[in-house]
Design a protein around this motif. Structure first.
Motif, PDB file in Angstrom:
ATOM      1  N   ASN A  11       0.855  -1.187   0.000  1.00 29.47           N
ATOM      2  CA  ASN A  11       0.000   0.000   0.000  1.00 29.47           C
ATOM      3  C   ASN A  11       0.892   1.239   0.000  1.00 29.47           C
ATOM      4  O   ASN A  11       1.863   1.321   0.747  1.00 29.47           O
ATOM      5  CB  ASN A  11      -0.924   0.000   1.226  1.00 29.47           C
ATOM      6  CG  ASN A  11      -2.058   0.995   1.044  1.00 29.47           C
ATOM      7  OD1 ASN A  11      -1.829   2.180   0.854  1.00 29.47           O
ATOM      8  ND2 ASN A  11      -3.278   0.488   1.066  1.00 29.47           N
ATOM      9  N   LEU A  12       0.531   2.194  -0.841  1.00 27.07           N
ATOM     10  CA  LEU A  12       1.364   3.406  -0.959  1.00 27.07           C
ATOM     11  C   LEU A  12       1.397   4.219   0.335  1.00 27.07           C
ATOM     12  O   LEU A  12       2.355   4.956   0.583  1.00 27.07           O
ATOM     13  CB  LEU A  12       0.861   4.261  -2.120  1.00 27.07           C
ATOM     14  CG  LEU A  12       1.346   3.757  -3.478  1.00 27.07           C
ATOM     15  CD1 LEU A  12       0.413   4.200  -4.589  1.00 27.07           C
ATOM     16  CD2 LEU A  12       2.765   4.258  -3.757  1.00 27.07           C
ATOM     17  N   LYS A  22     -11.645   4.774   1.737  1.00 25.50           N
ATOM     18  CA  LYS A  22     -11.537   5.083   0.314  1.00 25.50           C
ATOM     19  C   LYS A  22     -12.885   5.411  -0.300  1.00 25.50           C
ATOM     20  O   LYS A  22     -13.877   4.745  -0.061  1.00 25.50           O
ATOM     21  CB  LYS A  22     -10.900   3.909  -0.441  1.00 25.50           C
ATOM     22  CG  LYS A  22      -9.415   3.845  -0.214  1.00 25.50           C
ATOM     23  CD  LYS A  22      -8.618   3.411  -1.435  1.00 25.50           C
ATOM     24  CE  LYS A  22      -8.661   4.304  -2.613  1.00 25.50           C
ATOM     25  NZ  LYS A  22      -7.576   5.291  -2.675  1.00 25.50           N
ATOM     26  N   ALA A  77      -7.841   2.064  -9.268  1.00 26.31           N
ATOM     27  CA  ALA A  77      -7.357   1.707 -10.607  1.00 26.31           C
ATOM     28  C   ALA A  77      -8.257   2.338 -11.675  1.00 26.31           C
ATOM     29  O   ALA A  77      -8.778   1.686 -12.560  1.00 26.31           O
ATOM     30  CB  ALA A  77      -7.286   0.188 -10.788  1.00 26.31           C
ATOM     31  N   ALA A  78      -8.416   3.644 -11.558  1.00 25.89           N
ATOM     32  CA  ALA A  78      -9.426   4.328 -12.352  1.00 25.89           C
ATOM     33  C   ALA A  78      -8.917   5.551 -13.092  1.00 25.89           C
ATOM     34  O   ALA A  78      -9.676   6.218 -13.784  1.00 25.89           O
ATOM     35  CB  ALA A  78     -10.567   4.746 -11.421  1.00 25.89           C
ATOM     36  N   GLY A  79      -7.630   5.886 -12.927  1.00 25.83           N
ATOM     37  CA  GLY A  79      -7.094   7.066 -13.611  1.00 25.83           C
ATOM     38  C   GLY A  79      -7.291   8.346 -12.823  1.00 25.83           C
ATOM     39  O   GLY A  79      -7.216   9.447 -13.374  1.00 25.83           O
ATOM     40  N   MET A  80      -7.522   8.209 -11.496  1.00 26.57           N
ATOM     41  CA  MET A  80      -7.755   9.395 -10.668  1.00 26.57           C
ATOM     42  C   MET A  80      -6.664   9.584  -9.609  1.00 26.57           C
ATOM     43  O   MET A  80      -6.817  10.367  -8.683  1.00 26.57           O
ATOM     44  CB  MET A  80      -9.118   9.302  -9.992  1.00 26.57           C
ATOM     45  CG  MET A  80     -10.255   9.178 -10.995  1.00 26.57           C
ATOM     46  SD  MET A  80     -11.806   9.666 -10.295  1.00 26.57           S
ATOM     47  CE  MET A  80     -11.670  11.442 -10.322  1.00 26.57           C
ATOM     48  N   ALA A  81      -5.570   8.844  -9.753  1.00 22.72           N
ATOM     49  CA  ALA A  81      -4.416   8.941  -8.842  1.00 22.72           C
ATOM     50  C   ALA A  81      -4.780   8.671  -7.387  1.00 22.72           C
ATOM     51  O   ALA A  81      -4.221   9.281  -6.475  1.00 22.72           O
ATOM     52  CB  ALA A  81      -3.733  10.305  -8.981  1.00 22.72           C
ATOM     53  N   GLY A 131      -4.188   6.093  -5.362  1.00 24.22           N
ATOM     54  CA  GLY A 131      -3.076   5.615  -4.538  1.00 24.22           C
ATOM     55  C   GLY A 131      -2.051   6.720  -4.301  1.00 24.22           C
ATOM     56  O   GLY A 131      -1.557   6.901  -3.186  1.00 24.22           O
ATOM     57  N   ASP A 160      -3.293   9.258  -1.714  1.00 24.80           N
ATOM     58  CA  ASP A 160      -3.206   8.713  -0.348  1.00 24.80           C
ATOM     59  C   ASP A 160      -1.757   8.769   0.129  1.00 24.80           C
ATOM     60  O   ASP A 160      -1.474   9.069   1.280  1.00 24.80           O
ATOM     61  CB  ASP A 160      -3.679   7.253  -0.315  1.00 24.80           C
ATOM     62  CG  ASP A 160      -5.168   7.109  -0.597  1.00 24.80           C
ATOM     63  OD1 ASP A 160      -5.889   8.118  -0.522  1.00 24.80           O
ATOM     64  OD2 ASP A 160      -5.603   5.973  -0.885  1.00 24.80           O
ATOM     65  N   THR A 206      -2.739   0.854 -15.648  1.00 27.16           N
ATOM     66  CA  THR A 206      -2.004   1.944 -16.301  1.00 27.16           C
ATOM     67  C   THR A 206      -0.881   1.364 -17.165  1.00 27.16           C
ATOM     68  O   THR A 206      -0.639   1.813 -18.287  1.00 27.16           O
ATOM     69  CB  THR A 206      -1.414   2.888 -15.228  1.00 27.16           C
ATOM     70  OG1 THR A 206      -2.490   3.325 -14.392  1.00 27.16           O
ATOM     71  CG2 THR A 206      -0.727   4.088 -15.823  1.00 27.16           C
TER      72      THR A 206
HETATM   73  P1  ATP Z   1      -3.212   6.639 -11.583  1.00 27.14           P
HETATM   74  O1  ATP Z   1      -4.257   7.621 -11.961  1.00 27.14           O
HETATM   75  O2  ATP Z   1      -2.036   7.271 -10.817  1.00 27.14           O
HETATM   76  O3  ATP Z   1      -2.792   5.742 -12.690  1.00 27.14           O
HETATM   77  P2  ATP Z   1      -5.054   4.782 -10.623  1.00 27.14           P
HETATM   78  O4  ATP Z   1      -6.279   5.543 -10.222  1.00 27.14           O
HETATM   79  O5  ATP Z   1      -5.088   4.221 -11.992  1.00 27.14           O
HETATM   80  O6  ATP Z   1      -3.820   5.713 -10.443  1.00 27.14           O
HETATM   81  P3  ATP Z   1      -4.849   3.570  -8.060  1.00 27.14           P
HETATM   82  O7  ATP Z   1      -6.238   3.782  -7.578  1.00 27.14           O
HETATM   83  O8  ATP Z   1      -3.794   4.427  -7.510  1.00 27.14           O
HETATM   84  O9  ATP Z   1      -4.793   3.607  -9.651  1.00 27.14           O
HETATM   85  O10 ATP Z   1      -4.525   2.020  -7.797  1.00 27.14           O
HETATM   86  C1  ATP Z   1      -3.664   1.240  -8.571  1.00 27.14           C
HETATM   87  C2  ATP Z   1      -3.232   0.021  -7.761  1.00 27.14           C
HETATM   88  O11 ATP Z   1      -2.397   0.467  -6.691  1.00 27.14           O
HETATM   89  C3  ATP Z   1      -4.391  -0.717  -7.119  1.00 27.14           C
HETATM   90  O12 ATP Z   1      -4.744  -1.828  -7.876  1.00 27.14           O
HETATM   91  C4  ATP Z   1      -3.889  -1.097  -5.730  1.00 27.14           C
HETATM   92  O13 ATP Z   1      -3.650  -2.486  -5.577  1.00 27.14           O
HETATM   93  C5  ATP Z   1      -2.569  -0.356  -5.528  1.00 27.14           C
HETATM   94  N1  ATP Z   1      -2.601   0.528  -4.335  1.00 27.14           N
HETATM   95  C6  ATP Z   1      -1.639   0.634  -3.412  1.00 27.14           C
HETATM   96  N2  ATP Z   1      -1.956   1.531  -2.469  1.00 27.14           N
HETATM   97  C7  ATP Z   1      -3.164   2.005  -2.782  1.00 27.14           C
HETATM   98  C8  ATP Z   1      -4.038   2.951  -2.182  1.00 27.14           C
HETATM   99  N3  ATP Z   1      -3.721   3.590  -1.042  1.00 27.14           N
HETATM  100  N4  ATP Z   1      -5.205   3.212  -2.791  1.00 27.14           N
HETATM  101  C9  ATP Z   1      -5.511   2.590  -3.951  1.00 27.14           C
HETATM  102  N5  ATP Z   1      -4.752   1.666  -4.548  1.00 27.14           N
HETATM  103  C10 ATP Z   1      -3.579   1.379  -3.988  1.00 27.14           C
END
Ligand code: ATP
Length: 319
Positions: free
Chosen positions: A94-95, A119, A124-128, A130, A133, A205
């Motif tokens: 986890n970050l 949360k 994993a939706a493109g909204m940063a 992780g 957080d 991503t």
């Molecule tokens: P980005 O827009 O930066 O590409 P994202 O929205 O696509 O981010 P995140 O929601 O950050 O993706 O999650 C990507 C992966 O990171 C998840 O599948 C999860 O297993 C891992 N992860 C680690 N820490 C966290 C956290 N605090 N919240 C969400 N995901 C996390």
């Protein structure tokens, strides 16, 4: 972090910091912070570097959709994470964990931290989600460990954990270049209502960038034109230039993204776009009621399972 910056992060402090009561100083031991999501008003990929990373030019915008992190200082050197989402890692993957550990290791901190991560930002939706957080964990742990690092120091630490982390510390409207870590703050965008819709698919991503033909991109988004429109305060100038080159990879795989975009535009969005590598779609509306009508339709048609109407975060007012 100065007081003004800190206030906009804080939801509440169980004890204020620093707190003088009857001539005694009490340290704050619990803190709750908001970690805001971002959207990309524009996303261009300039080239693929030798090392496999992609050089980007992105217009970043923080939105008022947030996770809540509650931090409690521990006397023992442990990091414990609890979250409302059972499928998220709560260990070193986890970050938030990585952020606290980085501070412990860098500054030789012998104390620990318990973090409650609530949360709301789609994963994993493109909204940063992780990355934001992670940024909030750097801010919170720096404060509770008594380090009180400033924004620049937090951003320098953040880049070790992810290219988007420095931006999540900075927040607001900004141009992001390099691999995402070279930041130029921009003036806040004009008032508007932002509809966020995340369809029930998760996008990696890594997959999207691996399948992007960076050298084959014919039409690049007009990022400079968008910067000029932001400086002029022209909402239509901004929305007319909304483009994301990653749509070329994600939309063919998940056509529901195109359906959501079209639904938002039919309901009065000035424009609608996929955020980051997707699959989240956002629409920019002048009228709040149009945003809510589009939200209802998207939910009725089951195009997305997480749908929110939010405001942009304005870094000038910190609101
Ligand atoms: P980005 O827009 O930066 O590409 P994202 O929205 O696509 O981010 P995140 O929601 O950050 O993706 O999650 C990507 C992966 O990171 C998840 O599948 C999860 O297993 C891992 N992860 C680690 N820490 C966290 C956290 N605090 N919240 C969400 N995901 C996390």
């Amino acid at each position: 972090m100065d007081k003004k910056d800190m206030e906009c992060y804080t939801v509440y402090c169980i004890q204020n910091d620093p707190l003088w009561v009857k001539g005694r100083f009490y340290r704050m031991e619990t803190l709750q912070l908001k970690a805001y999501a971002k959207i990309n008003l524009g996303l261009d990929v300039v080239r693929r570097r030798e090392d496999g990373y992609h050089e980007v030019r992105m217009i970043m915008q923080t939105v008022k959709l947030f996770d809540k992190l509650t931090f409690r200082l521990l006397e023992e050197r442990e990091i414990r994470i609890k979250t409302n989402l059972g499928f998220l890692p709560v260990d070193k993957n986890n970050l938030v964990y990585k952020a606290v550990k980085l501070l412990q290791d860098t500054y030789g901190i012998e104390k620990g931290m318990e973090i409650d991560l609530f949360k709301c930002i789609p994963v994993a939706a493109g909204m940063a989600g992780g990355s934001t957080d992670c940024a909030a964990a750097l801010v919170g742990a720096s404060r509770l460990f008594g380090l009180d690092l400033n924004k620049k120091e937090l951003m320098e630490l953040g880049v070790k954990l992810g290219a988007d982390v420095p931006y999540c510390v900075l927040r607001g409207t900004a141009l992001s270049e390099g691999i995402g870590e070279v930041l130029t703050p921009l003036p806040p965008i004009p008032d508007c209502h932002i509809l966020i819709a995340k369809p029930a698919v998760s996008v990696s991503t890594k997959f999207v960038y691996e399948h992007l033909d960076a050298e084959g991109i014919k039409a690049h988004p007009d990022i400079d034109g968008m910067i000029a429109a932001i400086k002029e305060g022209s909402l239509r100038g901004i929305t007319d230039r909304m483009e994301n080159v990653l749509e070329t990879v994600t939309i063919p795989k998940y056509p529901v993204i195109a359906e959501i975009k079209s639904c938002m535009k039919k309901q009065g969005a000035l424009n609608a776009l996929m955020s980051g590598s997707g699959p989240t779609v956002f629409g920019i509306f002048e009228r709040e009621e149009d945003a809510y009508t589009a939200k209802r339709l998207i939910q009725e048609r089951k195009l997305a399972n997480q749908v929110y109407v939010v405001l942009p975060f304005n870094q000038k007012t910190n609101r």
